[in-house]
Write a protein that holds these residues in place. Structure first.
Motif, PDB file in Angstrom:
ATOM      1  N   ASN A   1      59.916  14.496  28.416  1.00  0.00           N
ATOM      2  CA  ASN A   1      61.149  14.205  29.166  1.00  0.00           C
ATOM      3  C   ASN A   1      61.471  12.714  29.225  1.00  0.00           C
TER       4      ASN A   1
ATOM      5  N   VAL B   1      56.502  30.056  24.493  1.00  0.00           N
ATOM      6  CA  VAL B   1      57.130  28.845  25.053  1.00  0.00           C
ATOM      7  C   VAL B   1      56.103  27.721  25.131  1.00  0.00           C
TER       8      VAL B   1
ATOM      9  N   TYR C   1      49.793  21.200  29.576  1.00  0.00           N
ATOM     10  CA  TYR C   1      51.178  21.689  29.539  1.00  0.00           C
ATOM     11  C   TYR C   1      52.127  20.848  30.422  1.00  0.00           C
ATOM     12  N   PRO C   2      51.892  20.764  31.738  1.00  0.00           N
ATOM     13  CA  PRO C   2      52.854  20.013  32.568  1.00  0.00           C
ATOM     14  C   PRO C   2      52.991  18.552  32.149  1.00  0.00           C
TER      15      PRO C   2
ATOM     16  N   VAL D   1      64.083  27.984  25.469  1.00  0.00           N
ATOM     17  CA  VAL D   1      63.333  28.915  26.326  1.00  0.00           C
ATOM     18  C   VAL D   1      64.187  30.129  26.691  1.00  0.00           C
ATOM     19  N   TRP D   2      65.512  29.953  26.699  1.00  0.00           N
ATOM     20  CA  TRP D   2      66.380  31.096  27.048  1.00  0.00           C
ATOM     21  C   TRP D   2      66.226  32.240  26.070  1.00  0.00           C
TER      22      TRP D   2
ATOM     23  N   LEU E   1      64.290  23.249  26.715  1.00  0.00           N
ATOM     24  CA  LEU E   1      64.587  24.306  27.685  1.00  0.00           C
ATOM     25  C   LEU E   1      65.656  25.266  27.177  1.00  0.00           C
TER      26      LEU E   1
ATOM     27  N   THR F   1      56.216  24.079  23.049  1.00  0.00           N
ATOM     28  CA  THR F   1      56.043  22.786  23.726  1.00  0.00           C
ATOM     29  C   THR F   1      54.861  22.024  23.130  1.00  0.00           C
TER      30      THR F   1
ATOM     31  N   VAL G   1      55.189  18.232  29.059  1.00  0.00           N
ATOM     32  CA  VAL G   1      56.617  18.344  29.358  1.00  0.00           C
ATOM     33  C   VAL G   1      57.113  17.038  29.978  1.00  0.00           C
ATOM     34  N   ASP G   2      56.326  16.489  30.879  1.00  0.00           N
ATOM     35  CA  ASP G   2      56.708  15.240  31.543  1.00  0.00           C
ATOM     36  C   ASP G   2      56.871  14.113  30.517  1.00  0.00           C
TER      37      ASP G   2
ATOM     38  N   PHE H   1      63.924  17.133  26.556  1.00  0.00           N
ATOM     39  CA  PHE H   1      63.249  18.391  26.249  1.00  0.00           C
ATOM     40  C   PHE H   1      63.267  19.365  27.432  1.00  0.00           C
ATOM     41  N   GLY H   2      62.985  18.880  28.604  1.00  0.00           N
ATOM     42  CA  GLY H   2      62.769  19.773  29.752  1.00  0.00           C
ATOM     43  C   GLY H   2      64.007  20.088  30.551  1.00  0.00           C
ATOM     44  N   GLU H   3      65.155  19.579  30.139  1.00  0.00           N
ATOM     45  CA  GLU H   3      66.387  19.838  30.887  1.00  0.00           C
ATOM     46  C   GLU H   3      67.378  20.570  29.988  1.00  0.00           C
ATOM     47  N   PRO H   4      68.228  21.395  30.599  1.00  0.00           N
ATOM     48  CA  PRO H   4      69.183  22.150  29.780  1.00  0.00           C
ATOM     49  C   PRO H   4      70.248  21.244  29.176  1.00  0.00           C
TER      50      PRO H   4
ATOM     51  N   GLY I   1      54.557  17.656  35.436  1.00  0.00           N
ATOM     52  CA  GLY I   1      55.825  17.046  35.044  1.00  0.00           C
ATOM     53  C   GLY I   1      56.938  18.045  34.866  1.00  0.00           C
ATOM     54  N   MET I   2      56.727  19.290  35.289  1.00  0.00           N
ATOM     55  CA  MET I   2      57.750  20.312  35.046  1.00  0.00           C
ATOM     56  C   MET I   2      58.757  20.380  36.183  1.00  0.00           C
TER      57      MET I   2
ATOM     58  N   ILE J   1      75.820  19.367  28.590  1.00  0.00           N
ATOM     59  CA  ILE J   1      76.269  19.643  29.962  1.00  0.00           C
ATOM     60  C   ILE J   1      76.799  18.365  30.605  1.00  0.00           C
TER      61      ILE J   1
END
Lengths: 564, 128
Positions: free
Chosen positions: A217, A310, A209-210, A74-75, A71, A314, A213-214, A249-252, B78-79, A241
């Motif tokens: 994660n 993006v 895709y979803p 992604v910025w 993520l 992924t 990402v899951d 992967f999916g969290e900042p 899963g997003m 953070i």
């Protein structure tokens, strides 16, 4: 050696040079050489701006940044696309209506000051060089992977840098803005086709895709790191953070802390409006209205492009570990199923789905991205040296032919300088330090543009009280602050508050704006401010151009638009 | 009443639209007061849109600090909501904002500058 890929690349270079020869300016006019006669339509210009803007950082770098840091990568895509919102709101239409040749020319005329023009030339050249070098690095990386050997005693990396720079220098010197516009528009469509093909191929192979990402994660994010002895191993990224927990992967948090995320986005958003090669394209629009609508098209096309980038970053993260187990040729490129050089992500996907031809297609796309951006940067540099310095200061009585040749000379000199700097850099020595070397280096150019030019640019357009001494003070403050912060950032690393040092616009741009406003309060505005303001914000020229166009259409068709 | 600025001072037509003698090939011009009013309206609208843009863009990483659900919840497959916004939502927002801002700016300029009566002075009964 991959024969099909090399044949494809050679054909591409021949086509590009052919377009340049066919579309080269017929007369020796600077208006034609730098601005394509100010007759570029909305959609063509939007595609050309995209070709100009989507550099190696966008084509290889964004997917690489997503691949390596999830993520947080992604910025980059968000910031690159979002940068056109300030351009639309504050810059596009007034800039075109004022109607000069370049950013320094615009600032010099608006503030009626040669010193402003020369200061802006220095800043613009710094930005162009900062932007050119990573493009050349991108071409070297691509050649290294695609061809794998050098020519004339050069390394593969240096050969890639030299070949792409030489080819695009010839295109720009011959074709000027007209040839460059059409090649950039076509080049953008090729890039988009490459992304669409890879996306369709990935989804066709079962990529969801979803779910991907899951799945990503569920495990910590790991990346290869080289030891001093040259041994590679996988290292878990820590969450910047939440402290010492592993990043996912999916969290900042994989690359930037809380402050760093804001600083990166602001740097990219502010930088676009100060990029000389992009802003120069707005002078090629026939009207201010066309420039504004061009930006709307650019935003639509950029949104599609970056959303796909993006997705592909992924997909690469999700699919390459399994592919590495199946393909022996990936062994030297990966460590535990993760790529050593993240910029290889799309190239590897291309070879996995399309074999040699697929790799050749994506590699050609990467070189196209590099070359189209180099073309825009060289033209902006030529306009700056040839028009703002040579025509205005060195030889004010120069003929059009002499001025065009001065621009061509500037193209060659700047190209050689950037190639030399790129050859001096070894990207693999920096990969462990930076998330994506190409995207990161381009971010430096954005930071300089957003710190030194954008605040002054916006104030000059929207605040009547802006003065020449204030603009000079603002540009110098922004540039010096940004460069000083970079230097400190490289010394003090990129954790905590020092994250801001590597993306300094969040500090440098407000400082530049404050200095500009304060100095303006104590100095005088240009003498003919009312006339300049009408030129900047009036629409008489737009209406005049539209009326001429209507008359032309009426003359050709024999009917006015209002007739049934 | 602010006097109209003659075309040569309006400064709008670019150099290439002048004939060889230097005269502008147009009868279009803008009134300074109208341009000033238009400029102020556009500046207000532009900064309003920009404030909205900054708030929305900053909210995507910002909500991570305030709401666990924003980065750890699951919205589409899963997003997380944060990933969905960064990967798709923001692009849709940018485009909608751009279309709205451009439409408004075009309408403001169309209504406040270059009214139809000035394009055709004879329709107002002015002397030619």
């Amino acid at each position: 050696m991959i024969t099909a890929s090399i044949i494809g690349l050679a054909a591409l270079l021949l086509v590009v040079l052919g377009i340049a020869l066919v579309l080269q300016p017929r007369g020796a006019s600077t208006l034609d050489f730098y601005l394509a006669g100010r007759r570029v339509g909305v959609v063509t210009n939007a595609c050309a701006i995209c070709g100009d803007y989507f550099s190696a950082a966008s084509f290889l770098g964004v997917a690489a940044a997503v691949y390596v840091s999830g993520l947080d990568g992604v910025w980059y895509a968000t910031g690159f696309a979002a940068g056109f919102i300030p351009v639309l709101l504050f810059v596009a239409a007034p800039l075109r209506r004022f109607g000069e040749f370049s950013i320094p020319d615009f600032l010099g005329r608006r503030l009626t000051s040669d010193r402003v023009r020369l200061t802006a030339v220095c800043v613009v050249q710094l930005i162009i060089l900062s932007y050119l070098v990573p493009q050349a690095v991108g071409s070297g990386i691509t050649w290294e992977l695609l061809v794998g050997h050098g020519m004339a005693g050069l390394s593969p990396y240096a050969t890639g840098v030299a070949v792409s720079t030489a080819a695009i220098t010839a295109l720009v010197a011959l074709g000027g803005m007209r040839g460059t516009t059409w090649t950039q528009a076509v080049q953008f469509l090729v890039l988009l086709c490459a992304f669409i093909w890879l996306t369709v191929a990935a989804i066709g192979s079962g990529f969801h895709y979803p779910e991907a990402v899951d799945r990503l994660n569920e495990q910590p994010l790991t990346n290869p790191t080289a030891t001093e002895e040259g041994q590679w191993h996988l290292e878990t990224e820590r969450d910047r953070i939440d402290g010492e927990d592993p990043a996912t992967f999916g969290e900042p948090g994989a690359r930037y802390g809380s402050l760093g995320q804001f600083a990166l986005i602001i740097t990219l958003i502010m930088g676009t409006a100060g990029l000389p090669h992009i802003m120069n394209r707005y002078f090629t629009s026939p009207t201010g209205l066309a420039a504004r609508m061009t930006t709307v098209w650019v935003l639509g096309l950029a949104s599609l492009f970056y959303a796909l980038a993006v997705l592909l970053g992924t997909a690469a993260r999700s699919l390459i570990p399994d592919a590495a187990a199946e393909h022996a040729w990936m062994e030297e490129l990966t460590v535990g199923g993760v790529l050593k050089v993240p910029e290889h992500a799309l190239l590897v996907l291309g070879r996995v789905y399309g074999g040699e031809i697929g790799l050749g297609f994506i590699a050609s796309g990467a070189l196209i991205a590099v070359m189209s951006t180099i073309a825009g940067l060289l033209l902006a540099s030529a306009a700056s040296w040839g028009h703002d310095v040579y025509e205005r200061h060195i030889n004010p009585h120069a003929s059009q032919r002499q001025a065009v040749w001065a621009g061509r000379g500037a193209v060659v000199l700047v190209a050689v300088l950037s190639a030399a700097v790129a050859v001096g850099l070894r990207p693999d020595s920096l990969t462990a330090l930076l998330p994506s070397i190409v995207a990161t280096m381009v971010t430096w150019a954005f930071a300089l543009a957003g710190s030194a030019l954008t605040p002054v640019f916006i104030l000059t357009i929207w605040w009547r009280r802006t003065t020449a001494p204030a603009a000079i003070a603002g540009m110098i403050t922004g540039a010096v602050t940004a460069i000083t912060m970079f230097a400190l950032g490289t010394v003090y690393g990129d954790a905590g508050l020092s994250e801001m040092l590597l993306t300094p616009t969040i500090v440098a741009a407000p400082l530049s704006a404050v200095v500009t406003v304060v100095v303006s309060r104590f100095t005088t505005t240009p003498a003919e401010l009312d006339r300049l303001w009408l030129k900047l914000h009036g629409t008489a020229a737009d209406r005049h151009t539209l009326r001429l166009a209507r008359l032309t259409i009426t003359g050709v068709t024999g009917r006015s638009k209002e007739e049934p | 009443m602010v006097p109209a600025v003659p075309p040569s001072d309006a400064g709008s037509p670019p150099p290439e639209d002048r004939d060889p003698a230097g005269f502008e090939l147009t009868d279009e011009y803008d009134m300074p007061a109208e341009v000033d009013a238009t400029f102020r309206t556009l500046r207000r609208a532009a900064f309003g849109y920009f404030a909205l843009f900054v708030v929305v863009v900053a909210a995507v990483p910002g909500l991570t600090l305030a709401l666990d659900w924003w980065s750890q919840g699951r919205l589409v497959g899963g997003m997380s909501p944060s990933f969905v916004m960064a990967a798709f939502g923001l692009y849709v927002f940018f485009f909608v904002l751009a279309v709205a801002a451009a439409t408004l700016a075009n309408a403001v300029e169309d209504r406040m500058l270059g009214g139809p009566e000035r394009d055709h002075p004879e329709q107002r009964g002015d002397a030619p």
